[in-house]
Design a protein around this motif. Sequence first.
Motif, PDB file in Angstrom:
ATOM      1  N   THR A   1      44.553  26.149  44.553  1.00 48.79           N
ATOM      2  CA  THR A   1      44.753  26.260  45.946  1.00 48.79           C
ATOM      3  C   THR A   1      45.057  24.814  46.648  1.00 48.79           C
ATOM      4  N   TYR A   2      45.093  23.846  45.833  1.00 54.55           N
ATOM      5  CA  TYR A   2      45.544  22.733  46.366  1.00 54.55           C
ATOM      6  C   TYR A   2      47.016  22.105  46.015  1.00 54.55           C
ATOM      7  N   VAL A   3      47.767  21.435  46.698  1.00 51.69           N
ATOM      8  CA  VAL A   3      49.132  21.129  46.392  1.00 51.69           C
ATOM      9  C   VAL A   3      49.266  20.006  45.441  1.00 51.69           C
ATOM     10  N   TYR A   4      48.357  18.884  45.865  1.00 51.73           N
ATOM     11  CA  TYR A   4      48.217  17.557  45.200  1.00 51.73           C
ATOM     12  C   TYR A   4      46.841  17.582  44.464  1.00 51.73           C
ATOM     13  N   PHE A   5      47.123  17.140  43.025  1.00 50.18           N
ATOM     14  CA  PHE A   5      45.748  16.742  42.325  1.00 50.18           C
ATOM     15  C   PHE A   5      45.327  15.326  42.717  1.00 50.18           C
ATOM     16  N   ASP A   6      46.351  14.304  42.778  1.00 51.13           N
ATOM     17  CA  ASP A   6      45.914  12.945  42.937  1.00 51.13           C
ATOM     18  C   ASP A   6      46.704  12.655  44.372  1.00 51.13           C
ATOM     19  N   GLY A   7      46.942  11.510  44.686  1.00 52.18           N
ATOM     20  CA  GLY A   7      47.900  11.043  45.755  1.00 52.18           C
ATOM     21  C   GLY A   7      49.407  11.250  45.640  1.00 52.18           C
ATOM     22  N   LEU A   8      49.856  11.617  44.406  1.00 53.48           N
ATOM     23  CA  LEU A   8      51.293  11.619  44.464  1.00 53.48           C
ATOM     24  C   LEU A   8      51.514  12.707  43.414  1.00 53.48           C
ATOM     25  N   HIS A   9      50.794  13.381  42.765  1.00 55.21           N
ATOM     26  CA  HIS A   9      51.424  14.196  41.583  1.00 55.21           C
ATOM     27  C   HIS A   9      50.716  15.710  41.926  1.00 55.21           C
ATOM     28  N   PRO A  10      51.375  16.663  41.666  1.00 52.88           N
ATOM     29  CA  PRO A  10      51.001  17.979  41.914  1.00 52.88           C
ATOM     30  C   PRO A  10      49.942  18.619  40.989  1.00 52.88           C
TER      31      PRO A  10
ATOM     32  N   ASN B   1      55.647  13.265  52.204  1.00 54.31           N
ATOM     33  CA  ASN B   1      54.579  14.305  52.635  1.00 54.31           C
ATOM     34  C   ASN B   1      53.269  14.289  51.556  1.00 54.31           C
ATOM     35  N   SER B   2      53.369  13.261  50.507  1.00 54.92           N
ATOM     36  CA  SER B   2      52.220  13.047  49.822  1.00 54.92           C
ATOM     37  C   SER B   2      50.950  12.326  50.213  1.00 54.92           C
ATOM     38  N   PRO B   3      49.617  12.753  49.820  1.00 56.54           N
ATOM     39  CA  PRO B   3      48.624  12.171  50.359  1.00 56.54           C
ATOM     40  C   PRO B   3      48.619  10.335  50.195  1.00 56.54           C
ATOM     41  N   LEU B   4      49.483  10.066  49.040  1.00 55.79           N
ATOM     42  CA  LEU B   4      49.536   8.684  49.045  1.00 55.79           C
ATOM     43  C   LEU B   4      49.984   7.939  50.327  1.00 55.79           C
ATOM     44  N   VAL B   5      51.312   8.601  50.973  1.00 57.44           N
ATOM     45  CA  VAL B   5      51.776   8.217  52.180  1.00 57.44           C
ATOM     46  C   VAL B   5      50.991   8.668  53.418  1.00 57.44           C
TER      47      VAL B   5
ATOM     48  N   ASN C   1      49.996   2.278  57.691  1.00 57.16           N
ATOM     49  CA  ASN C   1      50.923   1.628  58.390  1.00 57.16           C
ATOM     50  C   ASN C   1      51.982   2.320  58.542  1.00 57.16           C
ATOM     51  N   CYS C   2      52.229   3.326  57.737  1.00 53.43           N
ATOM     52  CA  CYS C   2      53.268   4.146  57.514  1.00 53.43           C
ATOM     53  C   CYS C   2      53.241   5.186  58.755  1.00 53.43           C
ATOM     54  N   THR C   3      54.080   5.356  59.624  1.00 53.38           N
ATOM     55  CA  THR C   3      54.055   6.149  60.715  1.00 53.38           C
ATOM     56  C   THR C   3      54.672   7.611  60.402  1.00 53.38           C
ATOM     57  N   VAL C   4      54.538   8.396  61.255  1.00 49.35           N
ATOM     58  CA  VAL C   4      55.463   9.825  60.857  1.00 49.35           C
ATOM     59  C   VAL C   4      57.029   9.354  60.672  1.00 49.35           C
ATOM     60  N   LEU C   5      57.398   8.511  61.441  1.00 52.57           N
ATOM     61  CA  LEU C   5      58.990   8.059  61.445  1.00 52.57           C
ATOM     62  C   LEU C   5      59.110   7.521  59.985  1.00 52.57           C
ATOM     63  N   CYS C   6      58.213   6.632  59.431  1.00 54.85           N
ATOM     64  CA  CYS C   6      58.247   5.903  58.119  1.00 54.85           C
ATOM     65  C   CYS C   6      58.224   7.080  56.961  1.00 54.85           C
ATOM     66  N   ALA C   7      57.149   8.114  57.077  1.00 53.87           N
ATOM     67  CA  ALA C   7      57.302   9.037  56.292  1.00 53.87           C
ATOM     68  C   ALA C   7      58.565   9.982  56.090  1.00 53.87           C
ATOM     69  N   LEU C   8      59.024  10.234  57.366  1.00 53.99           N
ATOM     70  CA  LEU C   8      60.317  10.885  57.405  1.00 53.99           C
ATOM     71  C   LEU C   8      61.553  10.277  56.710  1.00 53.99           C
TER      72      LEU C   8
ATOM     73  N   ILE D   1      61.638  23.340  46.655  1.00 52.29           N
ATOM     74  CA  ILE D   1      60.448  24.224  46.290  1.00 52.29           C
ATOM     75  C   ILE D   1      59.197  23.916  46.658  1.00 52.29           C
ATOM     76  N   VAL D   2      58.984  22.435  46.798  1.00 58.20           N
ATOM     77  CA  VAL D   2      57.788  21.936  47.232  1.00 58.20           C
ATOM     78  C   VAL D   2      57.864  22.032  48.636  1.00 58.20           C
ATOM     79  N   THR D   3      58.865  21.758  49.335  1.00 55.24           N
ATOM     80  CA  THR D   3      58.854  21.972  50.743  1.00 55.24           C
ATOM     81  C   THR D   3      58.654  23.314  51.316  1.00 55.24           C
ATOM     82  N   ASP D   4      58.973  24.314  50.560  1.00 52.55           N
ATOM     83  CA  ASP D   4      58.737  25.656  50.936  1.00 52.55           C
ATOM     84  C   ASP D   4      57.232  25.949  50.886  1.00 52.55           C
ATOM     85  N   ILE D   5      56.479  25.357  49.886  1.00 53.85           N
ATOM     86  CA  ILE D   5      55.020  25.415  49.791  1.00 53.85           C
ATOM     87  C   ILE D   5      54.384  24.783  50.731  1.00 53.85           C
TER      88      ILE D   5
END
Length: 334
Positions: free
Chosen positions: A293-302, A192-196, A202-209, A246-250
Amino acid sequence: MFVFGSSLVDSGNNNFFPNRAQVNYSPYGIDFPNGPTGRFTNGRNLVDLLGELLNLPNLIPPFKDPTTRGRRIVYGVNHASGSSGILDETGFISGNVTSLSQQIRDFEEVTLPELEVQLGCNSSDSLPNYFFVVGVGGNDILFNYFLGQKYLTVDPQTFTANLTAILSQRLQKLYSLGARKFVLTAVYPLGNSPLVELNMPNCTVLCALSINQVAQTYNRNLKSMVEDFKRRLPASNLVVIETYNIVTDILLLPALKGFTNTRNSCCEVLSQTQGGNGALCERGGRTCPNRNTYVYFDGLHPTESVNIQITNEAYTSRNLFKVYPINVQQLAQL
């Protein structure tokens, strides 16, 4: 508190040697009292916040800082290195940084002898009073298994089982040195990270899953390892912070948790065309106006706001979905 792992718990070790995973520049630390320190977020990280809740008198200093010597180490040392992993090779893939195995060697060969001198007692007497925080695993899954294309030759169950087995060996080493109280972090929902989602077209929804499924498999193994540890190693007590849940709940109910943006990086990230991979902020780049109010600060880190929610759940929650099998406050009382 002694700290080991990767960028989620690194407090600036990567500043002190050449590597590709340094964040000692603005806008990192924009909400931290000392500005950019090498923490991979806008403010405090998980370790800083845990230290505050445990009433530690100061921030845990990074091992690589030449001034982390003498009396500075008596409340703990942070050995974590951003971009490192459970597997030694993960650090070479993502930045040539200090692996978990080397972090533990540094602790044994440098920190521990000096701690014994400072405290005037054997480590077997003092270490049971310290927390050992280990936050690692995400880089092995995202950068090693997926981006490194190891998934083409190794199935997820085998890969994650190997990760857990090696982590168990590392923790047993710390146990043999005197560690008894461990706080482990589960792996985040990396898919779910912005990086992905935004920087890997090239990473589809299936890839992220698929990425999230591997993270969940690892996290289940982590809980099984905790039960195994408790059976085999007397007086050991381990807590798993269920960061994935915890993050998924958010992400599922952001407004309820005070967030408005769950998809985008708060800062401008370095894209592949700029020589980056969508993970880190552009040097001196702009940030979102309301970082709380943002979950992610950069592409990977909260952001610090997410770190606060994770830490509060870890410290006081009685929900086994959030922290397992006891919380950090209960661990402190043992």
